[in-house]
Design a protein around this motif. Structure first.
Motif, mmCIF file in Angstrom:
data_model
loop_
_atom_site.group_PDB
_atom_site.id
_atom_site.type_symbol
_atom_site.label_atom_id
_atom_site.label_comp_id
_atom_site.label_asym_id
_atom_site.label_seq_id
_atom_site.Cartn_x
_atom_site.Cartn_y
_atom_site.Cartn_z
ATOM 1 N N ARG A 59 0.846 -1.381 -0.027
ATOM 2 C CA ARG A 59 -0.034 0.020 0.107
ATOM 3 C C ARG A 59 0.865 1.235 0.129
ATOM 4 O O ARG A 59 0.590 2.270 -0.694
ATOM 5 N N TYR A 60 1.847 1.218 0.730
ATOM 6 C CA TYR A 60 2.905 2.299 0.903
ATOM 7 C C TYR A 60 3.821 2.547 -0.466
ATOM 8 O O TYR A 60 4.293 3.677 -0.417
ATOM 9 N N GLU A 61 3.949 1.285 -1.107
ATOM 10 C CA GLU A 61 4.918 1.468 -2.282
ATOM 11 C C GLU A 61 4.538 2.515 -3.367
ATOM 12 O O GLU A 61 5.164 3.359 -3.445
ATOM 13 N N LYS A 62 3.094 2.585 -3.551
ATOM 14 C CA LYS A 62 2.503 3.710 -4.357
ATOM 15 C C LYS A 62 2.741 5.141 -3.894
ATOM 16 O O LYS A 62 3.001 5.939 -4.699
ATOM 17 N N ILE A 63 2.402 5.056 -2.732
ATOM 18 C CA ILE A 63 2.359 6.466 -2.017
ATOM 19 C C ILE A 63 3.642 7.095 -1.954
ATOM 20 O O ILE A 63 4.032 8.141 -2.155
ATOM 21 N N GLU A 64 4.802 5.929 -1.637
ATOM 22 C CA GLU A 64 6.200 6.493 -1.413
ATOM 23 C C GLU A 64 6.658 6.966 -2.641
ATOM 24 O O GLU A 64 7.525 7.959 -2.995
ATOM 25 N N GLN A 65 6.375 6.292 -4.170
ATOM 26 C CA GLN A 65 6.857 6.672 -5.347
ATOM 27 C C GLN A 65 6.172 7.957 -5.715
ATOM 28 O O GLN A 65 7.045 8.642 -6.193
ATOM 29 N N GLU A 66 4.975 8.349 -5.516
ATOM 30 C CA GLU A 66 4.402 9.497 -5.763
ATOM 31 C C GLU A 66 5.102 10.816 -4.871
ATOM 32 O O GLU A 66 5.333 11.944 -5.487
ATOM 33 N N ALA A 67 5.539 10.376 -3.765
ATOM 34 C CA ALA A 67 5.955 11.261 -2.690
ATOM 35 C C ALA A 67 7.496 11.515 -3.164
ATOM 36 O O ALA A 67 8.067 12.812 -3.162
ATOM 37 N N GLN A 68 8.055 10.465 -3.845
ATOM 38 C CA GLN A 68 9.571 10.474 -4.160
ATOM 39 C C GLN A 68 9.418 11.458 -5.660
ATOM 40 O O GLN A 68 10.448 12.460 -5.647
ATOM 41 N N LYS A 69 8.479 11.344 -6.374
ATOM 42 C CA LYS A 69 8.338 12.003 -7.601
ATOM 43 C C LYS A 69 8.012 13.678 -7.214
ATOM 44 O O LYS A 69 8.799 14.445 -7.941
#
Length: 369
Positions: A59-69
């Motif tokens: 669940r956090y994988e996508k959230i972290e990817q967007e935050a990293q972007k």
């Protein structure tokens, strides 16, 4: 002899299992039930915990990817090492907040399952210890009947059932305590921990208890400030099952020796009963030659003139638990026919069930000579 004739014989000549033998079979069934329940529950616990942690990571994988972007976009390409730029990018992306929330959720999951492991392990430990006390008390009562003793374990008038049981077996039944001293010492320490779990809410004090906890530091965590004991691994509980199984196995053999191997004689005579005539075991002795090997030497006599007296050496070896070997070194045709009839030792193994019940990995080797 056909397989049907052999099966028919043993069904119609089934040996009666006496009270002492049966009590050990029954307690092993209870231990196996507790052990299976504990193992299945712990495996389910680990699976559920890992699934929840895996689901959280996904669940956090996508959230972290967007935050990293967002972080990469906000960070100036001209001065990527500038602390002000880094602080701004971190703030605008929310990456710190996300990581903090993730960490809190992970800890919440871990704590939930840690609490469950602690409570369930303690509950199992208390239950098994109570089972152990009750069984030892029961064995003392049965022994008083078998050996016609008027003195009962209740006459010792002790609230320490562990001590009273072994004192009774030594002083009244004449079962030496010495072979069990190491096990008794461990059980005494477990008894103290068990009492603290029940009566002090798992708050532990006392040098012997703390020494015990230190010995099993891979299974327990002790908070010195709160004095609270927490179970952090199922390892000790699993070892506890093995401890009492080894105890009961040795206790059974000691009681069998005390009653002059009455049960073993009955087992062997019933097994040899497939041969025509009456087989009587006139001599028998057992030795534990190592931690893994026990031997039973015996002499058999027959009222059938065609079957001379013969000897046997039965060896039980803790190994893989699927090898049964019967070797006939006599020249007697009747004995050879009998050995071939049960060459896989199925009915011999069935007869020895009580003596193999606490160790399912015993190989059987019988030499007849």
């Amino acid at each position: 002899m056909t397989p049907f004739q052999i099966t028919f014989h043993y069904i119609n000549n089934k040996r009666e299992i006496e009270i002492l033998e049966n009590s050990f079979l029954e307690v092993n069934e209870q231990i196996d039930l507790y052990e299976k329940q504990f193992s299945n529950t712990i495996n389910s616990y680990l699976k559920s915990r890992n699934e929840e942690l895996g689901s959280l990571e996904k669940r956090y994988e996508k959230i972290e990817q967007e935050a990293q972007k967002r972080y990469d976009e906000a960070l100036s390409t001209e001065k990527p090492d500038d602390q002000d730029n880094i602080a701004y990018a971190t703030h605008i992306s929310g990456i710190d907040h996300i990581m903090h929330n993730k960490y809190e959720e992970i800890e919440k999951i871990r704590l939930k399952y840690s609490d469950f492991l602690d409570l369930f392990s303690k509950s199992t430990l208390v239950s098994i210890y109570s089972l152990n006390e009750n069984f030892l008390n029961k064995i003392c009562d049965i022994a008083s009947q078998i050996f016609n003793q008027k003195i009962k374990v209740t006459h010792f008038n002790s609230r320490d059932y562990l001590k009273a049981s072994f004192d009774y077996l030594e002083l009244v039944i004449d079962i030496p305590k010495e072979p069990f001293e190491s096990t008794i010492s461990k059980l005494e320490k477990i008894q103290k921990v068990r009492n603290k779990i029940i009566h002090a809410g798992s708050q532990m004090t006392g040098e012997s208890i703390l020494e015990f906890v230190k010995t099993y530091s891979d299974s327990f965590h002790y908070n010195e400030e709160s004095q609270f004991l927490r179970v952090i691994s199922p390892k000790f509980t699993s070892e506890f099952f093995g401890l009492i199984k080894n105890l009961y196995e040795e206790l059974l053999w000691n009681l069998e020796e005390k009653q002059n191997y009455k049960t073993l004689k009955s087992i062997l005579e019933n097994w040899y009963g497939l041969m025509e005539g009456k087989i009587t075991i006139t001599e028998i002795d057992t030795k534990k030659t190592s931690e893994k090997i026990r031997t039973i030497d015996f002499k058999a006599e027959s009222d059938n003139a065609k079957i001379p007296d013969f000897y046997g050496k039965l060896t039980l070896t803790s190994s893989k638990g699927y090898l049964v070997e019967i070797i006939n070194q006599t020249d007697n045709a009747i004995i050879e026919e009998f050995v071939q009839a049960d060459k896989d030792g199925i009915y011999l193994e069935m007869g020895l069930k009580a003596f193999m019940t606490f160790n399912k990995n015993l190989d059987i080797r019988l030499l007849i000579y």
